[in-house]
Scaffold this motif. Structure first.
Motif, PDB file in Angstrom:
ATOM      1  N   LYS A  28     -11.808  -2.023   4.815  1.00 19.22           N
ATOM      2  CA  LYS A  28     -12.831  -0.997   4.613  1.00 19.22           C
ATOM      3  C   LYS A  28     -13.838  -1.401   3.540  1.00 19.22           C
ATOM      4  O   LYS A  28     -13.539  -2.219   2.666  1.00 19.22           O
ATOM      5  N   GLN A  29     -15.014  -0.808   3.611  1.00 14.58           N
ATOM      6  CA  GLN A  29     -16.038  -1.040   2.605  1.00 14.58           C
ATOM      7  C   GLN A  29     -15.488  -0.708   1.220  1.00 14.58           C
ATOM      8  O   GLN A  29     -14.856   0.324   1.023  1.00 14.58           O
ATOM      9  N   GLY A  30     -15.735  -1.604   0.255  1.00 13.01           N
ATOM     10  CA  GLY A  30     -15.346  -1.342  -1.125  1.00 13.01           C
ATOM     11  C   GLY A  30     -13.907  -1.641  -1.469  1.00 13.01           C
ATOM     12  O   GLY A  30     -13.506  -1.484  -2.630  1.00 13.01           O
ATOM     13  N   GLU A  31     -13.103  -2.077  -0.505  1.00 15.69           N
ATOM     14  CA  GLU A  31     -11.707  -2.383  -0.793  1.00 15.69           C
ATOM     15  C   GLU A  31     -11.558  -3.730  -1.504  1.00 15.69           C
ATOM     16  O   GLU A  31     -12.397  -4.618  -1.376  1.00 15.69           O
ATOM     17  N   LEU A  32     -10.453  -3.860  -2.226  1.00 15.93           N
ATOM     18  CA  LEU A  32      -9.996  -5.168  -2.681  1.00 15.93           C
ATOM     19  C   LEU A  32      -8.744  -5.462  -1.862  1.00 15.93           C
ATOM     20  O   LEU A  32      -7.690  -4.889  -2.094  1.00 15.93           O
ATOM     21  N   PHE A  33      -8.909  -6.318  -0.883  1.00 11.87           N
ATOM     22  CA  PHE A  33      -7.898  -6.549   0.152  1.00 11.87           C
ATOM     23  C   PHE A  33      -7.250  -7.912  -0.059  1.00 11.87           C
ATOM     24  O   PHE A  33      -7.938  -8.929  -0.121  1.00 11.87           O
ATOM     25  N   ALA A  34      -5.927  -7.932  -0.167  1.00  8.01           N
ATOM     26  CA  ALA A  34      -5.197  -9.174  -0.424  1.00  8.01           C
ATOM     27  C   ALA A  34      -4.370  -9.591   0.786  1.00  8.01           C
ATOM     28  O   ALA A  34      -3.589  -8.797   1.314  1.00  8.01           O
ATOM     29  N   PHE A  35      -4.577 -10.840   1.246  1.00  5.65           N
ATOM     30  CA  PHE A  35      -3.717 -11.449   2.254  1.00  5.65           C
ATOM     31  C   PHE A  35      -2.591 -12.184   1.536  1.00  5.65           C
ATOM     32  O   PHE A  35      -2.852 -13.052   0.695  1.00  5.65           O
ATOM     33  N   LEU A  36      -1.345 -11.840   1.882  1.00  6.58           N
ATOM     34  CA  LEU A  36      -0.196 -12.462   1.239  1.00  6.58           C
ATOM     35  C   LEU A  36       0.695 -13.122   2.280  1.00  6.58           C
ATOM     36  O   LEU A  36       0.640 -12.798   3.466  1.00  6.58           O
ATOM     37  N   PRO A 201      -1.427  -5.565  -8.399  1.00  5.25           N
ATOM     38  CA  PRO A 201      -1.891  -4.274  -8.926  1.00  5.25           C
ATOM     39  C   PRO A 201      -3.391  -4.041  -8.744  1.00  5.25           C
ATOM     40  O   PRO A 201      -3.842  -2.893  -8.744  1.00  5.25           O
ATOM     41  N   LEU A 202      -4.175  -5.114  -8.620  1.00 10.49           N
ATOM     42  CA  LEU A 202      -5.620  -4.973  -8.430  1.00 10.49           C
ATOM     43  C   LEU A 202      -5.975  -4.512  -7.022  1.00 10.49           C
ATOM     44  O   LEU A 202      -6.998  -3.868  -6.804  1.00 10.49           O
ATOM     45  N   ALA A 203      -5.132  -4.874  -6.060  1.00  9.79           N
ATOM     46  CA  ALA A 203      -5.446  -4.634  -4.652  1.00  9.79           C
ATOM     47  C   ALA A 203      -5.386  -3.142  -4.307  1.00  9.79           C
ATOM     48  O   ALA A 203      -4.530  -2.412  -4.800  1.00  9.79           O
ATOM     49  N   THR A 204      -6.311  -2.731  -3.450  1.00 12.88           N
ATOM     50  CA  THR A 204      -6.247  -1.380  -2.902  1.00 12.88           C
ATOM     51  C   THR A 204      -5.576  -1.391  -1.531  1.00 12.88           C
ATOM     52  O   THR A 204      -5.109  -0.355  -1.054  1.00 12.88           O
ATOM     53  N   ALA A 205      -5.536  -2.560  -0.895  1.00  9.35           N
ATOM     54  CA  ALA A 205      -4.872  -2.714   0.405  1.00  9.35           C
ATOM     55  C   ALA A 205      -4.334  -4.135   0.506  1.00  9.35           C
ATOM     56  O   ALA A 205      -4.905  -5.071  -0.068  1.00  9.35           O
ATOM     57  N   VAL A 206      -3.237  -4.287   1.235  1.00 13.47           N
ATOM     58  CA  VAL A 206      -2.538  -5.571   1.325  1.00 13.47           C
ATOM     59  C   VAL A 206      -2.113  -5.811   2.765  1.00 13.47           C
ATOM     60  O   VAL A 206      -1.763  -4.877   3.488  1.00 13.47           O
ATOM     61  N   ALA A 207      -2.166  -7.086   3.187  1.00 15.58           N
ATOM     62  CA  ALA A 207      -1.586  -7.485   4.473  1.00 15.58           C
ATOM     63  C   ALA A 207      -0.658  -8.657   4.219  1.00 15.58           C
ATOM     64  O   ALA A 207      -1.047  -9.627   3.562  1.00 15.58           O
ATOM     65  N   LEU A 214       1.023 -10.613  11.711  1.00 11.23           N
ATOM     66  CA  LEU A 214       0.956  -9.573  10.695  1.00 11.23           C
ATOM     67  C   LEU A 214       2.327  -8.918  10.579  1.00 11.23           C
ATOM     68  O   LEU A 214       2.826  -8.329  11.531  1.00 11.23           O
ATOM     69  N   LEU A 215       2.936  -9.041   9.394  1.00  9.75           N
ATOM     70  CA  LEU A 215       4.250  -8.450   9.169  1.00  9.75           C
ATOM     71  C   LEU A 215       4.126  -6.976   8.807  1.00  9.75           C
ATOM     72  O   LEU A 215       4.824  -6.117   9.348  1.00  9.75           O
ATOM     73  N   CYS A 216       3.228  -6.666   7.870  1.00  4.31           N
ATOM     74  CA  CYS A 216       2.989  -5.276   7.495  1.00  4.31           C
ATOM     75  C   CYS A 216       1.675  -5.186   6.729  1.00  4.31           C
ATOM     76  O   CYS A 216       1.182  -6.180   6.194  1.00  4.31           O
ATOM     77  N   THR A 217       1.125  -3.990   6.677  1.00  6.22           N
ATOM     78  CA  THR A 217      -0.121  -3.777   5.947  1.00  6.22           C
ATOM     79  C   THR A 217      -0.137  -2.356   5.424  1.00  6.22           C
ATOM     80  O   THR A 217       0.554  -1.469   5.929  1.00  6.22           O
ATOM     81  N   GLY A 218      -0.944  -2.125   4.363  1.00  8.93           N
ATOM     82  CA  GLY A 218      -1.032  -0.805   3.753  1.00  8.93           C
ATOM     83  C   GLY A 218      -1.365  -0.930   2.288  1.00  8.93           C
ATOM     84  O   GLY A 218      -1.853  -1.965   1.824  1.00  8.93           O
ATOM     85  N   THR A 219      -1.103   0.123   1.519  1.00  5.37           N
ATOM     86  CA  THR A 219      -1.308   0.058   0.078  1.00  5.37           C
ATOM     87  C   THR A 219      -0.248  -0.853  -0.535  1.00  5.37           C
ATOM     88  O   THR A 219       0.790  -1.132   0.104  1.00  5.37           O
ATOM     89  N   PRO A 220      -0.448  -1.342  -1.760  1.00  2.00           N
ATOM     90  CA  PRO A 220       0.598  -2.141  -2.404  1.00  2.00           C
ATOM     91  C   PRO A 220       1.948  -1.431  -2.445  1.00  2.00           C
ATOM     92  O   PRO A 220       2.998  -2.054  -2.271  1.00  2.00           O
ATOM     93  N   TYR A 221       1.935  -0.113  -2.671  1.00  2.00           N
ATOM     94  CA  TYR A 221       3.175   0.653  -2.710  1.00  2.00           C
ATOM     95  C   TYR A 221       3.858   0.651  -1.338  1.00  2.00           C
ATOM     96  O   TYR A 221       5.075   0.436  -1.238  1.00  2.00           O
ATOM     97  N   ASP A 222       3.091   0.902  -0.296  1.00  2.00           N
ATOM     98  CA  ASP A 222       3.642   0.926   1.056  1.00  2.00           C
ATOM     99  C   ASP A 222       4.236  -0.425   1.429  1.00  2.00           C
ATOM    100  O   ASP A 222       5.326  -0.498   2.006  1.00  2.00           O
ATOM    101  N   VAL A 223       3.499  -1.482   1.109  1.00  2.00           N
ATOM    102  CA  VAL A 223       3.945  -2.829   1.475  1.00  2.00           C
ATOM    103  C   VAL A 223       5.198  -3.220   0.692  1.00  2.00           C
ATOM    104  O   VAL A 223       6.131  -3.812   1.247  1.00  2.00           O
ATOM    105  N   GLY A 224       5.241  -2.869  -0.594  1.00  2.00           N
ATOM    106  CA  GLY A 224       6.434  -3.165  -1.385  1.00  2.00           C
ATOM    107  C   GLY A 224       7.672  -2.504  -0.813  1.00  2.00           C
ATOM    108  O   GLY A 224       8.727  -3.134  -0.666  1.00  2.00           O
TER     109      GLY A 224
END
Length: 261
Positions: A28-36, A201-207, A214-224
């Motif tokens: 999404k616009q404005g996100e900090l999105f991390a591919f892990l 902690p900086l990320a607003t969304a993670v994949a 793709l194993l999972c995606t969502g907020t850092p909390y959801d992914v953890g």
């Protein structure tokens, strides 16, 4: 909030190796999105297709509504990229490197000086401008890489393992700058990163990717929480607070930082 990136059923193979296999997601616009993901998960291959360096075998990538296979010249106008290795000319000064980049977008004269002042406030460039790039530290060089990438004020900044050549302190400083760019400029940031203690902690969304999928995606909390439920080995790379949370019996939400823990 609108999507700045839309990936649909993306596939890329190298011989018999499926580097990216049926990947679909949105940023999404404005996100900090991390591919892990662990090495070989397909992160860098995905980034290369987003930037137009690689052509996919199947599927589509749309950035700001434009298809990367058809509209890459237009997409580059709103895109900044930082790769693992610096592309700065070590023989030139920092100022000349920035002038060369700015000229590609027609930013010269007063417009160049105005933008330089804006970036100095954000990245503290003033003391580095007259220095040769070849004499900068790794952390300083990465800061100039970012300045170069965002000089034309892109809506999206993409980075592939940007801290891989940095020591822990320089890497932490660099990631803090990324967070500042995302928060203060509203620039969407997409990156692959292995230093998860600072980046997560900086990320607003993670994949999280695994073997091209793709194993999972969502907020850092959801992914953890999802990685813990799956018992996936990627959870061992999560921030310390998350690993401590996973080791005790609690109904508390999954923390990302030590403070939350």
């Amino acid at each position: 909030m609108e999507n700045c990136i839309e990936i649909q059923h993306l596939q890329k193979s190298f011989g018999t190796v499926h580097a990216v296999n049926d990947l679909s997601l949105q940023v999404k616009q404005g996100e900090l999105f991390a591919f892990l993901g662990i090495n070989g998960a397909g992160k860098s291959t995905t980034i290369s297709m987003l930037c137009g360096q690689l052509r996919q075998d199947a599927g589509s990538v749309r950035i700001q509504g434009k298809d990367t296979l058809e509209d890459m010249p237009q997409i580059r106008q709103s895109l900044g990229v930082v790769f693992q290795h610096s592309v700065l000319d070590k023989q030139l000064s920092v100022l000349d490197n920035l002038k060369t980049r700015a000229a590609l977008y027609g930013i010269t004269g007063r417009a160049f000086q105005k933008r330089l002042i804006e970036l100095d406030e954000l990245l503290e460039l003033k003391l580095l401008l007259k220095r040769s790039v070849g004499k900068l530290s790794g952390g300083q060089r990465r800061r100039i890489d970012i300045a170069r990438a965002i000089f034309h004020q892109p809506q999206l900044l993409i980075l592939d393992e940007p801290t891989s050549q940095l020591d822990p302190i320089a890497a932490s400083d660099f990631l803090a700058v990324l967070g500042k760019i995302n928060r203060e400029l509203g620039t969407a940031v997409v990156l692959t990163e292995h230093r998860l203690e600072e980046a997560f902690p900086l990320a607003t969304a993670v994949a999280v990717m695994d073997r091209g999928r793709l194993l999972c995606t969502g907020t850092p909390y959801d992914v953890g929480r999802r990685l813990k439920t799956l018992g996936h080995r990627m959870f061992l790379a999560m921030p310390a607070a998350m690993r401590v949370w996973a080791s005790v019996e609690t109904e508390a939400p999954c923390p990302v930082t030590v403070r939350e823990g």
